[in-house]
Scaffold this active site. Structure first.
Site, PDB file in Angstrom:
ATOM      1  N   LYS A  74       0.798  -1.232   0.000  1.00 28.83           N
ATOM      2  CA  LYS A  74       0.000   0.000   0.000  1.00 28.83           C
ATOM      3  C   LYS A  74       0.835   1.289   0.000  1.00 28.83           C
ATOM      4  O   LYS A  74       0.449   2.281  -0.604  1.00 28.83           O
ATOM      5  CB  LYS A  74      -0.944   0.008   1.201  1.00 28.83           C
ATOM      6  CG  LYS A  74      -2.086  -0.974   1.059  1.00 28.83           C
ATOM      7  CD  LYS A  74      -3.055  -0.851   2.196  1.00 28.83           C
ATOM      8  CE  LYS A  74      -4.304  -1.663   1.920  1.00 28.83           C
ATOM      9  NZ  LYS A  74      -5.386  -1.391   2.851  1.00 28.83           N
ATOM     10  N   GLY A 137      -5.309   0.316  18.334  1.00 30.41           N
ATOM     11  CA  GLY A 137      -4.419   0.082  17.202  1.00 30.41           C
ATOM     12  C   GLY A 137      -3.956   1.400  16.616  1.00 30.41           C
ATOM     13  O   GLY A 137      -4.649   2.429  16.745  1.00 30.41           O
ATOM     14  N   ALA A 138      -2.772   1.374  16.007  1.00 27.23           N
ATOM     15  CA  ALA A 138      -2.244   2.607  15.412  1.00 27.23           C
ATOM     16  C   ALA A 138      -1.466   2.305  14.131  1.00 27.23           C
ATOM     17  O   ALA A 138      -0.569   3.052  13.751  1.00 27.23           O
ATOM     18  CB  ALA A 138      -1.356   3.329  16.430  1.00 27.23           C
ATOM     19  N   ALA A 141      -4.436   0.440   9.241  1.00 25.66           N
ATOM     20  CA  ALA A 141      -5.895   0.409   9.311  1.00 25.66           C
ATOM     21  C   ALA A 141      -6.416   1.499  10.251  1.00 25.66           C
ATOM     22  O   ALA A 141      -7.393   2.188   9.943  1.00 25.66           O
ATOM     23  CB  ALA A 141      -6.362  -0.961   9.788  1.00 25.66           C
ATOM     24  N   ILE A 226     -12.611  -4.397  12.938  1.00 31.68           N
ATOM     25  CA  ILE A 226     -12.292  -4.415  11.504  1.00 31.68           C
ATOM     26  C   ILE A 226     -11.706  -5.754  11.048  1.00 31.68           C
ATOM     27  O   ILE A 226     -11.551  -5.991   9.862  1.00 31.68           O
ATOM     28  CB  ILE A 226     -11.374  -3.241  11.090  1.00 31.68           C
ATOM     29  CG1 ILE A 226      -9.974  -3.423  11.653  1.00 31.68           C
ATOM     30  CG2 ILE A 226     -11.931  -1.905  11.512  1.00 31.68           C
ATOM     31  CD1 ILE A 226      -8.982  -2.587  10.867  1.00 31.68           C
ATOM     32  N   GLY A 249     -15.855  -6.276  10.360  1.00 34.30           N
ATOM     33  CA  GLY A 249     -14.809  -5.993   9.372  1.00 34.30           C
ATOM     34  C   GLY A 249     -15.194  -6.475   7.989  1.00 34.30           C
ATOM     35  O   GLY A 249     -14.786  -5.889   6.978  1.00 34.30           O
TER      36      GLY A 249
END
Ligand code: ATR
Length: 294
Positions: A74, A137-138, A141, A226, A249
């Site tokens: 990505k 989360g970091a 996503a 997700i 998700g």
């Protein structure tokens, strides 16, 4: 629905990644091709790291309308296309490439749109504006989730992540709307949140589960996971049992599809229950209804 795809052309799109054969995107996109009577195919293409530029540059000549981009390409893909939009620029990553008339490549990131549309579709009465949200989360996503939340004018996003520095990176990227709490204090960060998002890989097949005390959170708080392998995570199951509204998700994955189609083929197919069940059953055949290592 009016189909504007050129009848003289075999419609082609793809997803590139490494590995790629686990991707459910072909199942979804080919369902639409068939449903809409389009002569075409959506292909999973395994592209090794280092070959992303070659792969993307080959798309126009081969007659592809575009492709989706998944792990681990990505970020590299973002730097390999000719132009990107604001979302991709901010996130430093793209999830979708569009081949333009002049064969140039446009990159965009639809992850955040899929995240929001799924929420709107699953819980149409839920309003994000001025809400307090917790994102666990970091990584990539979480970056997309926070982008969508900010676009929706939430009041505050509390980010909790195992690696504190990554949360701080998110804060530097998006500013003071992001409030950082340590992973150790993650349970306290859930208090007062109207929406709790799991954007970590916890709960995924082969990973351990989240240990958040569902019983202690507000019953009206929406729990959004997700993770879609399994299609219903233990977090989602526990939240449902507790009476909390939930969002999966799998829904987020499906709702990105029409956005890509609009770019590639000028039409937006529908995310129906039939499609959801098709992909859910396919995931269950491989991963079971909720098989995780606790
Ligand atoms: P993605 O693109 O899916 O977001 P990623 O960028 O690798 O993938 O991010 C994975 C997320 O899951 C990260 O927030 C990661 O936490 P770290 O930043 O500390 O690595 C989180 N994660 C992965 N394994 C975890 C675990 N065992 N416990 C808690 N968080 C975990």
């Amino acid at each position: 629905m009016v189909v504007t795809v050129d009848p003289e052309k075999f419609a082609l799109a793809a997803v590139i990644g490494w590995p790629i054969m686990h991707s459910r995107s072909p199942l979804m996109h080919n369902f639409w091709m068939k449903q809409l009577g389009i002569s075409g195919r959506y292909l999973p293409i395994a592209i090794k790291p280092g070959k992303v530029v070659d792969a993307l540059r080959a798309l126009p000549g081969l007659g592809f309308s575009g492709c989706n981009v998944t792990i681990p390409h990505k970020m590299v893909a973002k730097d390999s296309v000719d132009d990107v939009d604001d979302a991709a620029d901010k996130m430093g990553a793209i999830s979708c490439v569009v081949v333009r008339e002049d064969s140039s490549l446009f990159g965009t990131n639809n992850d955040w749109i899929g995240f929001l549309r799924n929420l709107e579709y699953s819980l149409p009465k839920f309003v994000l504006k001025d809400r307090y949200v917790t994102v666990m989360g970091a990584g990539g996503a979480a970056r997309a989730v926070c982008y969508g939340l900010i676009k929706s004018q939430v009041k505050k996003i509390t980010v909790v992540n195992q690696t504190l520095n990554k949360s701080k990176l998110l804060q530097r990227l998006y500013g003071d709307i992001i409030c950082v709490r340590s992973w150790e204090n993650r349970n306290a960060a859930l208090e007062g949140s109207s929406l709790i998002v799991n954007a970590t890989s916890l709960g995924m097949v082969g990973m351990r589960d989240h240990d958040i005390p569902i019983e202690a959170i507000d019953q009206n708080a929406v729990v959004y996971d997700i993770v879609y392998t399994p299609s219903e995570t233990n977090l989602i199951r526990r939240a449902s049992v507790n009476g909390n509204p939930t969002c999966t998700g799998l829904g987020m994955l499906l709702h990105q599809g029409p956005v890509a189609w609009k770019h590639w083929f000028g039409i937006e197919p529908l995310v129906t229950n039939e499609l959801y069940d098709l992909v859910r059953r396919n995931l269950e055949a491989e991963y079971g209804p909720g098989k995780t290592i606790v």
